[in-house]
Design a protein around this motif. Structure first.
Motif, PDB file in Angstrom:
ATOM      1  N   PRO A 219      12.420 -12.824  21.578  1.00  0.00           N
ATOM      2  CA  PRO A 219      13.091 -12.699  20.281  1.00  0.00           C
ATOM      3  C   PRO A 219      13.915 -11.419  20.208  1.00  0.00           C
ATOM      4  O   PRO A 219      13.464 -10.343  20.620  1.00  0.00           O
ATOM      5  CB  PRO A 219      11.916 -12.659  19.285  1.00  0.00           C
ATOM      6  CG  PRO A 219      10.798 -13.332  20.001  1.00  0.00           C
ATOM      7  CD  PRO A 219      10.968 -12.970  21.451  1.00  0.00           C
TER       8      PRO A 219
ATOM      9  N   ALA B 244      16.942 -15.669  22.687  1.00  0.00           N
ATOM     10  CA  ALA B 244      15.556 -16.026  22.389  1.00  0.00           C
ATOM     11  C   ALA B 244      14.930 -16.835  23.511  1.00  0.00           C
ATOM     12  O   ALA B 244      13.709 -17.015  23.541  1.00  0.00           O
ATOM     13  CB  ALA B 244      15.478 -16.792  21.068  1.00  0.00           C
TER      14      ALA B 244
ATOM     15  N   GLU C  13      20.479 -16.394  19.338  1.00  0.00           N
ATOM     16  CA  GLU C  13      19.721 -17.627  19.568  1.00  0.00           C
ATOM     17  C   GLU C  13      19.528 -17.882  21.058  1.00  0.00           C
ATOM     18  O   GLU C  13      18.441 -18.270  21.492  1.00  0.00           O
ATOM     19  CB  GLU C  13      20.459 -18.806  18.916  1.00  0.00           C
ATOM     20  CG  GLU C  13      20.469 -18.760  17.394  1.00  0.00           C
ATOM     21  CD  GLU C  13      21.400 -19.800  16.802  1.00  0.00           C
ATOM     22  OE1 GLU C  13      22.008 -20.568  17.585  1.00  0.00           O
ATOM     23  OE2 GLU C  13      21.534 -19.838  15.564  1.00  0.00           O
TER      24      GLU C  13
END
Length: 270
Positions: free
Chosen positions: A215, A211, A208
């Motif tokens: 991604p 990101a 996460e």
């Protein structure tokens, strides 16, 4: 704006002749005729409609107002309503044009930032980079990354994110990464085992956080885990937080990948 045409010798022009004279399409002339905005005043014995000098004067006014951006209904009101507030209509149109200019200027500035982000990576001064990333940060790293990865999808994704960020956003990301790395070291100290729910949550948190740059698939994360352990620079960074952290970090990433059906030994950057 077009100059006013000489209509002193005009009487009975066809739609094609008017189109050529005024530089407006035949289709537009037919449409204006159909809606009653500008209709030819004459008709031949064969039924063909012809434009007079007065018709051309009206057409010229229509074209002039169209070039200023007014809609056909507003133009009709200006031409046919003797009480129409023409200066007011033009001022309102001027205000709309000013708004569009402002939006276009903002768009231009955004495009400049996007171009710079694709070419430079970080839109921060050297001083801002040092303040945010610390004294060990080397401003040349982004240039080297651009040279090495500039033709990849990940660099493009990174640039798109970077274009929208200023010092405050980068500081928040830096703080979040530092907090994660502290948690990572504490988890290793606590004996958290690879493959455990606690370790898997750390692996997901890493994805996460990453990101923020681009991604990160689980296979790509496995490739990063290898690099964290084997690359001298990355290994020194993680092992500087806790001795052996680079290898442990790789192990929890690999264990998380296996739980999702990925073989760490064959994982590729995809």
């Amino acid at each position: 704006m077009r100059s006013v045409p000489d209509t002193s010798d005009v009487e009975g022009l066809t739609v094609g002749q008017v189109s050529a004279r005024l530089g407006v399409t035949v289709r537009a002339l037919h449409h204006w005729d159909e809606i009653g905005l500008a209709c030819p005043s004459l008709r031949t014995a064969a039924g063909y409609r012809l434009y007079t000098a007065a018709d051309l004067e009206r057409l010229h006014r229509i074209i002039a107002y169209r070039e200023l951006g007014l809609g056909l209904d507003r133009i009709r009101d200006i031409l046919d309503n003797s009480t129409a507030d023409v200066p007011g209509a033009l001022r309102a149109q001027r205000a709309q044009v000013a708004e569009r200019i402002d939006r276009l200027q903002q768009l231009g500035a955004g495009l400049d930032r996007m171009i710079d982000a694709h070419e430079r990576g970080l839109l921060l001064t050297v001083e801002e980079q040092a303040a945010i990333f610390g004294p060990g940060w080397n401003p040349d790293w982004t240039t080297r990354a651009r040279e090495r990865y500039g033709d990849t999808t990940q660099w493009q994704q990174y640039a798109e994110r970077a274009a929208a960020r200023g010092p405050a956003e980068w500081q928040a990301i830096t703080d979040a990464v530092a907090d994660f790395e502290r948690t990572l070291g504490e988890a290793m100290d606590a004996g958290i085992a690879p493959g455990s729910p606690e370790a898997d949550r750390l692996v997901e948190r890493h994805r996460e956080l990453f990101a923020s740059y681009f991604p990160l698939t689980r296979q790509m994360q496995v490739c990063l885990g290898r690099m964290f352990e084997t690359d001298p620079g990355f290994a020194a960074h993680y092992d500087g937080i806790r001795a052996g952290l680079a290898a442990w970090f790789r192990r929890i990433i690999d264990a998380g990948a296996r739980a999702h059906g990925i073989d760490p030994d064959t994982a590729t950057w995809q």
